[in-house]
Design a protein around this motif. Structure first.
Motif, mmCIF file in Angstrom:
data_model
loop_
_atom_site.group_PDB
_atom_site.id
_atom_site.type_symbol
_atom_site.label_atom_id
_atom_site.label_comp_id
_atom_site.label_asym_id
_atom_site.label_seq_id
_atom_site.Cartn_x
_atom_site.Cartn_y
_atom_site.Cartn_z
ATOM 1 N N VAL A 150 14.598 -6.582 -3.413
ATOM 2 C CA VAL A 150 14.071 -6.963 -4.427
ATOM 3 C C VAL A 150 14.179 -5.967 -5.616
ATOM 4 O O VAL A 150 14.186 -4.746 -5.487
ATOM 5 N N ASP A 151 14.408 -6.277 -6.996
ATOM 6 C CA ASP A 151 14.280 -5.105 -8.002
ATOM 7 C C ASP A 151 12.949 -4.555 -8.165
ATOM 8 O O ASP A 151 12.904 -3.408 -8.633
ATOM 9 N N ASP A 152 12.067 -5.471 -8.121
ATOM 10 C CA ASP A 152 10.471 -4.847 -8.221
ATOM 11 C C ASP A 152 9.724 -5.679 -7.415
ATOM 12 O O ASP A 152 9.449 -6.800 -7.230
ATOM 13 N N CYS A 153 9.366 -4.767 -6.437
ATOM 14 C CA CYS A 153 8.408 -5.445 -5.298
ATOM 15 C C CYS A 153 7.133 -6.107 -5.617
ATOM 16 O O CYS A 153 6.789 -7.286 -5.322
ATOM 17 N N ASP A 154 6.368 -5.310 -6.786
ATOM 18 C CA ASP A 154 5.174 -6.062 -7.299
ATOM 19 C C ASP A 154 5.281 -7.206 -8.210
ATOM 20 O O ASP A 154 4.463 -8.422 -7.748
ATOM 21 N N PHE A 202 11.276 4.652 2.171
ATOM 22 C CA PHE A 202 12.516 3.793 2.410
ATOM 23 C C PHE A 202 12.522 3.095 1.235
ATOM 24 O O PHE A 202 13.218 2.355 0.867
ATOM 25 N N GLY A 203 11.348 2.897 0.467
ATOM 26 C CA GLY A 203 11.196 2.071 -0.763
ATOM 27 C C GLY A 203 9.804 1.471 -0.871
ATOM 28 O O GLY A 203 9.193 1.656 -0.078
ATOM 29 N N ARG A 204 9.352 0.671 -1.780
ATOM 30 C CA ARG A 204 8.098 0.093 -2.029
ATOM 31 C C ARG A 204 8.119 -1.300 -1.370
ATOM 32 O O ARG A 204 9.098 -2.007 -1.900
ATOM 33 N N PHE A 205 7.209 -1.667 -0.556
ATOM 34 C CA PHE A 205 7.575 -2.925 0.236
ATOM 35 C C PHE A 205 6.159 -3.687 0.308
ATOM 36 O O PHE A 205 5.174 -3.024 0.210
ATOM 37 N N ALA A 206 6.240 -4.863 0.863
ATOM 38 C CA ALA A 206 5.060 -5.596 0.853
ATOM 39 C C ALA A 206 5.667 -6.728 2.130
ATOM 40 O O ALA A 206 6.824 -7.022 1.912
ATOM 41 N N THR A 207 4.597 -7.170 2.833
ATOM 42 C CA THR A 207 4.827 -8.322 3.745
ATOM 43 C C THR A 207 4.100 -9.551 3.572
ATOM 44 O O THR A 207 3.043 -9.422 3.194
ATOM 45 N N LEU A 208 4.687 -10.646 3.360
ATOM 46 C CA LEU A 208 4.072 -11.891 3.108
ATOM 47 C C LEU A 208 4.321 -13.153 4.075
ATOM 48 O O LEU A 208 5.187 -12.777 5.226
ATOM 49 N N ALA A 268 7.097 -15.684 7.953
ATOM 50 C CA ALA A 268 6.591 -14.149 7.659
ATOM 51 C C ALA A 268 7.964 -13.496 7.190
ATOM 52 O O ALA A 268 9.221 -13.958 7.553
ATOM 53 N N PHE A 269 7.837 -12.608 5.983
ATOM 54 C CA PHE A 269 9.155 -11.787 5.532
ATOM 55 C C PHE A 269 8.584 -10.656 4.880
ATOM 56 O O PHE A 269 7.190 -10.765 4.471
ATOM 57 N N SER A 270 9.331 -9.995 4.382
ATOM 58 C CA SER A 270 9.049 -8.534 3.907
ATOM 59 C C SER A 270 9.918 -8.606 2.430
ATOM 60 O O SER A 270 11.108 -8.962 2.618
ATOM 61 N N VAL A 271 9.515 -8.039 1.397
ATOM 62 C CA VAL A 271 10.502 -7.664 0.247
ATOM 63 C C VAL A 271 10.246 -6.110 0.020
ATOM 64 O O VAL A 271 9.173 -5.628 0.441
ATOM 65 N N VAL A 272 11.213 -5.416 -0.418
ATOM 66 C CA VAL A 272 11.369 -4.150 -0.599
ATOM 67 C C VAL A 272 12.173 -3.502 -1.760
ATOM 68 O O VAL A 272 13.199 -4.285 -2.079
ATOM 69 N N ASP A 273 11.759 -2.835 -2.644
ATOM 70 C CA ASP A 273 12.375 -2.290 -3.684
ATOM 71 C C ASP A 273 12.969 -0.888 -3.164
ATOM 72 O O ASP A 273 12.271 0.109 -3.063
ATOM 73 N N LEU A 274 14.324 -1.062 -2.792
ATOM 74 C CA LEU A 274 14.808 0.332 -2.108
ATOM 75 C C LEU A 274 15.025 1.501 -3.051
ATOM 76 O O LEU A 274 15.165 2.714 -2.796
ATOM 77 N N THR A 275 15.143 1.034 -4.350
ATOM 78 C CA THR A 275 15.191 2.099 -5.583
ATOM 79 C C THR A 275 13.937 3.175 -5.734
ATOM 80 O O THR A 275 13.901 4.342 -6.229
ATOM 81 N N THR A 276 12.742 2.439 -5.143
ATOM 82 C CA THR A 276 11.337 3.171 -5.631
ATOM 83 C C THR A 276 10.782 3.829 -4.279
ATOM 84 O O THR A 276 10.104 3.274 -3.336
ATOM 85 N N THR A 277 11.275 4.909 -4.108
ATOM 86 C CA THR A 277 10.984 5.891 -2.929
ATOM 87 C C THR A 277 9.894 6.962 -3.148
ATOM 88 O O THR A 277 9.905 7.336 -4.203
#
Length: 265
Positions: free
Chosen positions: A206-210, A232-238, A245-254
């Motif tokens: 995703v572009d923006d994890c939050d 690896f990036g800013r991530f969250a699990t939902l 269950a799945f996770s999202v991660v912003d790979l650009t925000t490390t």
């Protein structure tokens, strides 16, 4: 797009009792659009990001209703041969190799620790049309209570080279194809309730994890972990509203240094 090397995660789909609800949720959270459902193949409906196929949703077949979950498929040049390797190494084939029109052939299986996954032998459908970009698959981890079984099983079925992260806080292993890291393996700790079965956790970029977490929770998703920073990036699990269950991660925000990993013989 060329057919992926054996063992590469190449496709993801999920069964939902409420397909329209799933389309609305993931359309909002990940920006997906959806094609026409294919009545010939159980109303299988592909999801697209920027016009490129990234996943699919499908209603359960009669008698298979249950907990919604994402299923990750690994590429194989010969699903029948892979089925043999799965059985030879203590796994279970849940759905025998099956031809899906001219799209390809598939099977569903379970590793010795209980993790369900798919195998895909590409025909005209070669899998993900994009990865590692916002709206697309980018990573997956085997969450298991029995890491020794997973660590023996997956490199026996697929041509993986394993490395163990040098981190005393977690038991984490990565599987490589050549120079590319394609899969992680995490030991489930006591923090996981006993009713949570071992599973493959799929990450979407995703572009923006939050912002993605906000969209998901506003739509009835449940935040399980994060958002948190990592190398690896800013991530969250939902969990989505239907429990997948799945996770999202912003790979650009490390943030932080990449952990070291050592080869496993």
């Amino acid at each position: 797009m060329a057919v992926q090397p054996e063992g590469t995660p190449c496709w993801a789909d999920a069964m939902f009792g409420d397909v329209e609800g799933a389309k609305s949720f993931y359309g909002d959270v990940l920006g997906w659009t959806f094609g026409e459902s294919s009545t010939e193949y159980g109303n299988y409906t592909q999801a697209y990001s920027d016009g490129k196929a990234v996943a699919a949703v499908v209603p359960p077949m009669p008698g298979q209703e249950g907990q919604s979950a994402w299923c990750l498929y690994f590429a194989s040049p010969d699903v029948a041969a892979t089925a043999g390797k799965i059985r030879d190494n203590g796994g279970e084939v849940l759905m025998e190799p099956m031809q899906v029109g001219d799209f390809g052939s598939m099977l569903l299986a379970r590793d010795p620790g209980g993790v369900v996954f798919g195998v895909w032998q590409a025909g005209v459908h070669e899998g993900f049309e994009k990865t590692g970009e916002p709206g697309a698959y980018c990573w997956a981890e085997v969450f298991t209570r029995d890491p020794a079984k997973a660590d023996a099983f997956f490199p026996a079925v697929f041509p993986y080279r394993a490395q163990q992260l040098e981190d005393e806080a977690i038991d984490f292993r990565i599987f490589n194809l050549g120079d590319e890291t394609v899969l992680g393996r995490m030991k489930m700790t006591d923090e996981f309730p006993p009713e949570v079965a071992p599973y493959l956790n799929v990450y979407f970029s995703v572009d923006d994890c939050d912002a993605a977490v906000t969209r998901a929770t506003e739509r009835g998703g449940v935040l399980r972990l994060g958002p948190m920073d990592s190398p690896f990036g800013r991530f969250a699990t939902l969990s989505d509203p239907q429990g997948a269950a799945f996770s999202v991660v912003d790979l650009t925000t490390t943030k932080g240094d990449m952990p070291k990993a050592s080869d496993v013989s």
